[in-house]
Design a protein around this motif. Structure first.
Motif, PDB file in Angstrom:
ATOM      1  N   VAL A   1      22.644  -7.325   7.067  1.00 14.29           N
ATOM      2  CA  VAL A   1      22.335  -9.029   7.545  1.00 14.29           C
ATOM      3  C   VAL A   1      23.639  -9.477   7.219  1.00 14.29           C
ATOM      4  O   VAL A   1      25.178  -8.758   6.714  1.00 14.29           O
ATOM      5  CB  VAL A   1      20.856  -9.239   6.330  1.00 14.29           C
ATOM      6  N   GLU A   2      23.699 -10.540   7.991  1.00 12.48           N
ATOM      7  CA  GLU A   2      24.328 -11.598   7.957  1.00 12.48           C
ATOM      8  C   GLU A   2      25.016 -12.160   6.273  1.00 12.48           C
ATOM      9  O   GLU A   2      24.168 -12.142   5.332  1.00 12.48           O
ATOM     10  CB  GLU A   2      23.854 -13.070   8.732  1.00 12.48           C
ATOM     11  N   LYS A   3      26.179 -11.801   6.160  1.00 14.53           N
ATOM     12  CA  LYS A   3      26.579 -12.199   4.511  1.00 14.53           C
ATOM     13  C   LYS A   3      25.968 -13.464   4.018  1.00 14.53           C
ATOM     14  O   LYS A   3      25.490 -14.080   2.917  1.00 14.53           O
ATOM     15  CB  LYS A   3      27.540 -11.931   4.287  1.00 14.53           C
ATOM     16  N   SER A   4      25.625 -14.591   4.921  1.00 17.58           N
ATOM     17  CA  SER A   4      24.750 -16.017   4.783  1.00 17.58           C
ATOM     18  C   SER A   4      23.833 -16.015   4.175  1.00 17.58           C
ATOM     19  O   SER A   4      23.301 -16.944   4.057  1.00 17.58           O
ATOM     20  CB  SER A   4      25.661 -16.586   6.500  1.00 17.58           C
ATOM     21  N   ARG A   5      23.217 -15.118   4.335  1.00 23.23           N
ATOM     22  CA  ARG A   5      21.687 -14.486   4.471  1.00 23.23           C
ATOM     23  C   ARG A   5      20.920 -14.141   3.098  1.00 23.23           C
ATOM     24  O   ARG A   5      19.805 -14.097   2.608  1.00 23.23           O
ATOM     25  CB  ARG A   5      20.818 -14.059   5.978  1.00 23.23           C
ATOM     26  N   ILE A   6      22.252 -13.455   2.435  1.00 25.43           N
ATOM     27  CA  ILE A   6      21.702 -12.792   1.827  1.00 25.43           C
ATOM     28  C   ILE A   6      21.280 -13.620   0.243  1.00 25.43           C
ATOM     29  O   ILE A   6      19.733 -13.211  -0.194  1.00 25.43           O
ATOM     30  CB  ILE A   6      22.819 -12.275   0.663  1.00 25.43           C
ATOM     31  N   PRO A   7      21.910 -14.833   0.245  1.00 21.34           N
ATOM     32  CA  PRO A   7      20.617 -15.684  -0.897  1.00 21.34           C
ATOM     33  C   PRO A   7      19.426 -15.814  -0.868  1.00 21.34           C
ATOM     34  O   PRO A   7      18.259 -15.552  -1.251  1.00 21.34           O
ATOM     35  CB  PRO A   7      21.534 -16.926  -0.977  1.00 21.34           C
ATOM     36  N   GLU A   8      18.433 -16.294   0.377  1.00 19.63           N
ATOM     37  CA  GLU A   8      17.448 -16.118   0.893  1.00 19.63           C
ATOM     38  C   GLU A   8      16.579 -14.884   0.971  1.00 19.63           C
ATOM     39  O   GLU A   8      16.080 -14.809   0.304  1.00 19.63           O
ATOM     40  CB  GLU A   8      17.085 -17.048   2.137  1.00 19.63           C
ATOM     41  N   LEU A   9      17.727 -13.854   1.074  1.00 22.60           N
ATOM     42  CA  LEU A   9      16.715 -13.178   1.424  1.00 22.60           C
ATOM     43  C   LEU A   9      16.090 -12.373   0.098  1.00 22.60           C
ATOM     44  O   LEU A   9      15.345 -11.563  -0.696  1.00 22.60           O
ATOM     45  CB  LEU A   9      17.504 -11.904   2.099  1.00 22.60           C
ATOM     46  N   THR A  10      17.227 -12.450  -0.908  1.00 26.23           N
ATOM     47  CA  THR A  10      17.276 -11.123  -2.177  1.00 26.23           C
ATOM     48  C   THR A  10      16.343 -11.860  -2.993  1.00 26.23           C
ATOM     49  O   THR A  10      15.396 -11.536  -3.387  1.00 26.23           O
ATOM     50  CB  THR A  10      18.378 -11.152  -3.037  1.00 26.23           C
ATOM     51  N   GLN A  11      16.327 -13.359  -2.696  1.00 29.43           N
ATOM     52  CA  GLN A  11      15.400 -14.441  -3.821  1.00 29.43           C
ATOM     53  C   GLN A  11      14.013 -13.858  -3.172  1.00 29.43           C
ATOM     54  O   GLN A  11      13.022 -13.844  -4.155  1.00 29.43           O
ATOM     55  CB  GLN A  11      15.828 -16.262  -3.190  1.00 29.43           C
ATOM     56  N   PHE A  12      13.317 -14.026  -1.928  1.00 30.16           N
ATOM     57  CA  PHE A  12      12.689 -13.565  -1.345  1.00 30.16           C
ATOM     58  C   PHE A  12      11.640 -12.520  -2.157  1.00 30.16           C
ATOM     59  O   PHE A  12      10.571 -12.255  -2.740  1.00 30.16           O
ATOM     60  CB  PHE A  12      12.059 -13.793   0.169  1.00 30.16           C
ATOM     61  N   LEU A  13      12.538 -11.457  -1.736  1.00 30.08           N
ATOM     62  CA  LEU A  13      12.733  -9.960  -2.519  1.00 30.08           C
ATOM     63  C   LEU A  13      12.376 -10.171  -4.186  1.00 30.08           C
ATOM     64  O   LEU A  13      11.292  -9.303  -4.575  1.00 30.08           O
ATOM     65  CB  LEU A  13      14.087  -8.940  -1.806  1.00 30.08           C
ATOM     66  N   HIS A  14      12.698 -11.295  -4.103  1.00 33.35           N
ATOM     67  CA  HIS A  14      12.605 -11.226  -5.692  1.00 33.35           C
ATOM     68  C   HIS A  14      11.226 -11.787  -6.732  1.00 33.35           C
ATOM     69  O   HIS A  14      10.742 -11.585  -7.156  1.00 33.35           O
ATOM     70  CB  HIS A  14      14.207 -11.578  -6.840  1.00 33.35           C
ATOM     71  N   GLU A  15      11.526 -12.886  -5.864  1.00 34.09           N
ATOM     72  CA  GLU A  15      10.682 -13.888  -6.365  1.00 34.09           C
ATOM     73  C   GLU A  15       9.489 -13.905  -5.617  1.00 34.09           C
ATOM     74  O   GLU A  15       7.851 -13.315  -6.576  1.00 34.09           O
ATOM     75  CB  GLU A  15      11.208 -15.484  -5.938  1.00 34.09           C
ATOM     76  N   LYS A  16       9.316 -13.492  -4.325  1.00 34.95           N
ATOM     77  CA  LYS A  16       7.614 -13.391  -3.646  1.00 34.95           C
ATOM     78  C   LYS A  16       7.075 -12.083  -3.621  1.00 34.95           C
ATOM     79  O   LYS A  16       6.136 -11.798  -3.896  1.00 34.95           O
ATOM     80  CB  LYS A  16       7.530 -13.370  -2.539  1.00 34.95           C
ATOM     81  N   ALA A  17       8.219 -11.258  -3.655  1.00 38.90           N
ATOM     82  CA  ALA A  17       8.396 -10.033  -3.316  1.00 38.90           C
ATOM     83  C   ALA A  17       7.558  -8.555  -4.920  1.00 38.90           C
ATOM     84  O   ALA A  17       8.010  -7.483  -5.182  1.00 38.90           O
ATOM     85  CB  ALA A  17       8.659  -9.189  -2.577  1.00 38.90           C
ATOM     86  N   ARG A  18       8.225  -9.667  -5.421  1.00 37.78           N
ATOM     87  CA  ARG A  18       8.366  -8.877  -6.928  1.00 37.78           C
ATOM     88  C   ARG A  18       9.318  -7.992  -6.737  1.00 37.78           C
ATOM     89  O   ARG A  18       8.731  -6.226  -7.724  1.00 37.78           O
ATOM     90  CB  ARG A  18       6.929  -9.029  -7.660  1.00 37.78           C
ATOM     91  N   GLY A  19      10.070  -7.683  -6.421  1.00 40.30           N
ATOM     92  CA  GLY A  19      11.280  -6.540  -6.615  1.00 40.30           C
ATOM     93  C   GLY A  19      12.255  -7.074  -7.894  1.00 40.30           C
ATOM     94  O   GLY A  19      12.740  -7.303  -8.582  1.00 40.30           O
ATOM     95  N   ARG A  20      12.081  -5.772  -7.994  1.00 37.36           N
ATOM     96  CA  ARG A  20      13.470  -6.244  -9.446  1.00 37.36           C
ATOM     97  C   ARG A  20      15.079  -4.986  -8.489  1.00 37.36           C
ATOM     98  O   ARG A  20      15.051  -4.273  -7.861  1.00 37.36           O
ATOM     99  CB  ARG A  20      13.311  -4.520 -10.301  1.00 37.36           C
ATOM    100  N   LEU A  21      15.733  -5.816  -8.820  1.00 37.37           N
ATOM    101  CA  LEU A  21      16.991  -5.558  -9.079  1.00 37.37           C
ATOM    102  C   LEU A  21      17.401  -4.175  -9.846  1.00 37.37           C
ATOM    103  O   LEU A  21      18.550  -4.134 -10.167  1.00 37.37           O
ATOM    104  CB  LEU A  21      18.717  -6.763  -8.828  1.00 37.37           C
ATOM    105  N   ALA A  22      17.834  -2.805  -8.291  1.00 37.27           N
ATOM    106  CA  ALA A  22      18.213  -1.584  -9.055  1.00 37.27           C
ATOM    107  C   ALA A  22      18.935  -1.325  -9.301  1.00 37.27           C
ATOM    108  O   ALA A  22      19.864  -0.946 -10.130  1.00 37.27           O
ATOM    109  CB  ALA A  22      17.422  -0.805  -8.830  1.00 37.27           C
ATOM    110  N   LEU A  23      20.246  -1.830  -8.275  1.00 41.67           N
ATOM    111  CA  LEU A  23      21.692  -1.628  -8.175  1.00 41.67           C
ATOM    112  C   LEU A  23      22.136  -2.599  -7.376  1.00 41.67           C
ATOM    113  O   LEU A  23      21.344  -2.717  -6.253  1.00 41.67           O
ATOM    114  CB  LEU A  23      21.709   0.062  -7.490  1.00 41.67           C
ATOM    115  N   LEU A  24      23.352  -3.117  -7.475  1.00 41.83           N
ATOM    116  CA  LEU A  24      24.573  -3.819  -6.768  1.00 41.83           C
ATOM    117  C   LEU A  24      25.890  -3.502  -6.908  1.00 41.83           C
ATOM    118  O   LEU A  24      25.961  -3.120  -8.044  1.00 41.83           O
ATOM    119  CB  LEU A  24      23.885  -5.147  -6.846  1.00 41.83           C
ATOM    120  N   PHE A  25      26.257  -3.180  -5.793  1.00 38.09           N
ATOM    121  CA  PHE A  25      27.467  -2.237  -5.931  1.00 38.09           C
ATOM    122  C   PHE A  25      28.681  -2.210  -4.655  1.00 38.09           C
ATOM    123  O   PHE A  25      28.036  -3.213  -3.805  1.00 38.09           O
ATOM    124  CB  PHE A  25      27.254  -0.741  -5.886  1.00 38.09           C
ATOM    125  N   ALA A  26      29.534  -2.496  -4.348  1.00 42.83           N
ATOM    126  CA  ALA A  26      30.608  -2.859  -3.690  1.00 42.83           C
ATOM    127  C   ALA A  26      31.239  -1.303  -2.558  1.00 42.83           C
ATOM    128  O   ALA A  26      31.243  -0.003  -3.971  1.00 42.83           O
ATOM    129  CB  ALA A  26      31.170  -3.891  -3.709  1.00 42.83           C
TER     130      ALA A  26
END
Ligand code: SF4
Lengths: 171, 527
Positions: B32-57
C-alpha cells in the motif's frame, strides 16, 4: 497440615540424586586456590548477568533446588555485591551492561573472586564480534575461574566450586 | 474458506481498488501507499478486531534502494493473517506513526527508529528504546551500511524518565542488577506510600545485536543462534526459525519429526511452567511449594539431558525435522515419569490451594484487564489469564497440533492467581498431549529430504506457541543462501509494556510477585 507431612514423608530425601560431573579439564591454579582460601568454609556469591541468553541463570538457580542444595556446601547467594565474596558473571558483556559490571566489581569488597560462568562469559560464544557486545568478561575485570559449557550443568558448577575450595594437601 | 473470503471482501469493500499482492492459505499480503497506512491499520484494528502481531522494517539494499515497513495483523482463529507493506524509497526516512490509534505499535515504532533511523511521525514518545543514551547519535545498527562488528563509541546523555510530582510522591529505582538471580532490567516506580502510582520499565540492557548476527549466518547455520535468543525457550525459538527456513527451502517435514517437535515443545513448556508455579509461590514466601516444584522441574531437565544430551534440549531441532529420534522405550520412560509428576503435582496443587494465606496474596493482585491486554496485543499465558482467547497451537496449527489438538485454558480475572491457574492447567494439558503423541506417533524418518536453494529476496513468516506465548519469525533470504533479514519477536516484547499497567494501585512489595507471574524474558525482549 497432615497433607503436607504426608507429602514430605512420601518424597523423602532427594538431595544428591543427580548425575555427577566429570573432573574439569583444567584444574585451578595455585594462585586461585590461595585466593579462595578464606572462603573455604563459606562462600557468598553475587550473580551478575551481563547479556546471557538466561540458560546460565537457570542453572545457577537450579543449584539452590533440593537436589543440588548448594547451601549445604556453605555457598550462599547474596542480594548485594557488598555482601559477596565472589561474583559469578554470565553472558558476553553488552555495550549497555559494561558500566554496570564495572560498578558491581568496584562495589564488591576485597578479597574477591570473579567466576566467568558459561562460554559466553569466557569468549562471547555465538555473540562474538557483534556491535552490541564489548567482549568477554576478562576484558573488563580480572577473571579467576572459568567454568565452560553452554550452559554448564549444575553438577559441573558444583564440581568447579569444590575444586577451588579444596585444601592444597588433598590434591 | 468462507471466512478468508469474508475478511478479504470486507477489506475490499472498505478500500475499493486495494488488491492483495499475494495470498496463500493463511496470509493476505497488501502493498500500500505509505499515506494510507493510518486509515488501513485503524480499520483492521478497530473494525475488523485485528491484533497488531508484528511491526518491523527491512533495509532492502543492495537489492533495491528502499526500506520497507511491514505490519502484521492477526485475527480470530479461522481468519488469515493480514500483512501490509509500505515502501520508503531512496532517501525517504519518514513514515506516519500508527501508535495514536493502535497502541500496541508503540515499542515497535521506537525500535524501528533506533535500529534503522526511520522516524515515526506523530509518535507520542520518541525517547530511545534499544539504544541507550550513551550510544552516539546516528548509530542505527540494522541499516545495511552499518558494519556488524563496528565498535560503538560513547557519549554523555541521560534517559528522561516520566516523573510524577507532588507531596509525598517518591521514586524508587530498581535495577539493572537485581537482588535475585535474574536478568538485568530497570524498573522506575513512583509511589505514594506503598501503592504504586506509576511504573516505567526501561530495558534493552542485554541487547546483543541478535538480528544483525542472524544476517551474518546462512539459512542452515543460524539455528544455534535462534536457540540462544532466550535460553529457556530454546525449542520455541529454534522451531519457529526452522519453520520459516523450511518454507523458504520448500521442505516437507516428515510426520514423525512433526510429532517429536511437539513432544520437545511440550517438554519445554512443562519444565518452565513447573518452575514458574514454584517461583510464584516462593514470592509469597511459601518455600515448600517452591522446593517441590523445583524438584519436579529438575527431574524434567535431567530427562531432557538423557534424551538429547542437553538439559535445555539444545541441538534437537534441525531444518526439515529433528536431529534425535526418540525410541519407543524412551517414549514409555517419558510417559512413566510424567505419570508420576502429574500425581505428585496434583497433590501439591491441593496443598497450595488449601493455604489461605497464599491464595489471599494471589487474588486481585496485579490485575491486567482484558481491555488493557487487548490494547497492548498481549499474548500467551498472560493473555489467556485475562480472557484473551489466543493460542497458536489451535489457531494456526504447526508441528503435530493439527492431529493432536490442544485444549485451551482460559481465565478472565487477569490477576496473579489466574496466571498461576493457566500454568497449572497447561501442565496437565501438556502431559495429556505427550501421552497422545506417544499413542499416535507414526513410524518413519525424522530427517529432511534434499532441499531447494531459495532466490534472494524471498521471505517467510512463522509462528510457534512457546511456553510464554506466540513467537514470530520473519526470515528473508539474501544471496547464496544467506539471511538478508531475520525479525525475531519473543512474546516478552509485547507483554512487557502491559506489566506497567498491571501493577498500578498495587503495593510495591507485591511487584516481585506480579513480575514472576508474568515471568517475561529479558534476553528475548532485548535481542
Ligand atoms: S554460555 Fe550458552 S547458555 Fe550461557 S549465556 Fe551463553 S549462550 Fe546462554
Amino acid at each position: 497440615m497432615f497433607r503436607i507431612l504426608k507429602k514430605s514423608l512420601k518424597t523423602g530425601i532427594v538431595t544428591g540424586q543427580h548425575p555427577h560431573a566429570d573432573q574439569p579439564a583444567e584444574s585451578p591454579s595455585q594462585a586461585v586456590c590461595e585466593k579462595a582460601m578464606p572462603f573455604r568454609q563459606s562462600l557468598t556469591i553475587r550473580e551478575v548477568d551481563t547479556g546471557s541468553c538466561n540458560a546460565c541463570e537457570m542453572e545457577m538457580n537450579a543449584l539452590a533446588n533440593p537436589i543440588y542444595d548448594i547451601e549445604r556446601f556453605g555457598v550462599h547467594i547474596a542480594a548485594s555485591p557488598r555482601h559477596a565474596d565472589a561474583l559469578v558473571v554470565t553472558g558476553p558483556v553488552t555495550v549497555n551492561m559494561e558500566r554496570a559490571l564495572k560498578d558491581v566489581h568496584k562495589q564488591t569488597p576485597d578479597p574477591k573472586l570473579v567466576i566467568a560462568l558459561g562460554d559466553c562469559a569466557i569468549n562471547c560464544g555465538v555473540f562474538k564480534g557483534s556491535y552490541a557486545v564489548t567482549g568477554p568478561v576478562d576484558r573488563h575485570i580480572p577473571v579467576d575461574v572459568r567454568i565452560p559449557g553452554c550452559p554448564p550443568r549444575p553438577a559441573e558448577i558444583l564440581k568447579a566450586l569444590e575444586e577451588i575450595r579444596r585444601p592444597a594437601s588433598w590434591k | 474458506m468462507t471466512n478468508q473470503l469474508s475478511l478479504q471482501q470486507r477489506i475490499q469493500m472498505a478500500f475499493p481498488g486495494l488488491a492483495a499482492a499475494y495470498s496463500v492459505d493463511g496470509l493476505l499480503h497488501y502493498r500500500v501507499e505509505k499515506s494510507r497506512i493510518p486509515e488501513l491499520t485503524q480499520f483492521l484494528h478497530e473494525k475488523a478486531r485485528g491484533r497488531l502481531a508484528l511491526l518491523f522494517a527491512v533495509d532492502c539494499r543492495p537489492l533495491a534502494e528502499k526500506y520497507e515497513i511491514q505490519y502484521l495483523f492477526a485475527f480470530a482463529s479461522d481468519h488469515p493473517w493480514v500483512l501490509l507493506t509500505i515502501e520508503l524509497a531512496g532517501q525517504d526516512r519518514l513514515f506516519t506513526s500508527i501508535t495514536p490509534s493502535v497502541h500496541a505499535a508503540q515499542w515497535y515504532e521506537r525500535e524501528i527508529r533506533d535500529l534503522y533511523g526511520l522516524i515515526p511521525q506523530g509518535h507520542p514518545d520518541l525517547r530511545r528504546l534499544v539504544r541507550h543514551e550513551h550510544w552516539p547519535k546516528g548509530t542505527h545498527p540494522l541499516q545495511k551500511a552499518f558494519p556488524w562488528n563496528k565498535t560503538i563509541g560513547r557519549q554523555q546523555a541521560d534517559y528522561r524518565f516520566r516523573h510524577i510530582e507532588g507531596e509525598g510522591v517518591f521514586e524508587v529505582p530498581v535495577g539493572p542488577i537485581h537482588a535475585g538471580i535474574i536478568e538485568p532490567g530497570h524498573f522506575r516506580f513512583s509511589v505514594a506510600g506503598e501503592p504504586i502510582m506509576q511504573l516505567e520499565v526501561r530495558h534493552f540492557w542485554k541487547h546483543r545485536g541478535i538480528e544483525k548476527l542472524f544476517e551474518q549466518q546462512t539459512l542452515s547455520t543460524a539455528i544455534a543462534l535462534a536457540e540462544r535468543v532466550s535460553g529457556d525457550t530454546t525449542i520455541g525459538h529454534s522451531l519457529a526459525y526452522c519453520q520459516a527456513a523450511e518454507t523458504l527451502l520448500h521442505i516437507d517435514v516428515p510426520r514423525r519429526a512433526r510429532y517429536l517437535r511437539s513432544l520437545f515443545l511440550e517438554l519445554e513448556r512443562l519444565h518452565n511452567h513447573l518452575g514458574d508455579v514454584g517461583a510464584i509461590c516462593n514470592d509469597t514466601a511459601y518455600a515448600l511449594a517452591h522446593a517441590h516444584c523445583s524438584r519436579m522441574k529438575e527431574l524434567l531437565l535431567q530427562l531432557n539431558d538423557r534424551l538429547t544430551g542437553s538439559r535445555f534440549l539444545r541441538g534437537a531441532m534441525a531444518i526439515g525435522g529433528v536431529t534425535k529420534d526418540v525410541s519407543a522405550i524412551e517414549l514409555s520412560e517419558i510417559v512413566a515419569l510424567l505419570d508420576g509428576i502429574e500425581k505428585d503435582f496434583a497433590e501439591l496443587e491441593s496443598i497450595i490451594f488449601a493455604n489461605a494465606s497464599l491464595t489471599d496474596r494471589l487474588e486481585t493482585t496485579g490485575v491486567l484487564t482484558e481491555r488493557t491486554g487487548w490494547d497492548h496485543g498481549v499474548v500467551g499465558v498472560v493473555g489467556r489469564a485475562s480472557g484473551i482467547d489466543q493460542d497458536v497451537r489451535r489457531d494456526r496449527p504447526f508441528a503435530a497440533y493439527d492431529e493432536v489438538p490442544v485444549n485451551i485454558s482460559l481465565y478472565r480475572y487477569g490477576d496473579v492467581r489466574a496466571r498461576l491457574r493457566v500454568r497449572m492447567d497447561e501442565i496437565h494439558e501438556s502431559i495429556r498431549l505427550i501421552r497422545e503423541i506417544r499413542a499416535n506417533i507414526p513410524q518413519g524418518p525424522v530427517a529432511p529430504a534434499a532441499a531447494h536453494r531459495p532466490q534472494p529476496g524471498q521471505w517467510a513468516l512463522s509462528a510457534v506457541e512457546g511456553w510464554r506465548g506466540e513467537i514470530l519469525y520473519f526470515v528473508m533470504t539474501g544471496e547464496q543462501g544467506s539471511i538478508h533479514r531475520c525479525k525475531v519477536r519473543d512474546p516478552s516484547f509485547v507483554n512487557w509494556p502491559a506489566i506497567q499497567w498491571a501493577v498500578v494501585g498495587n503495593i510495591l512489595p507485591d511487584f516481585p510477585l506480579i513480575n514472576k507471574s508474568f515471568n517475561l524474558s529479558y534476553a528475548g525482549n532485548d535481542l
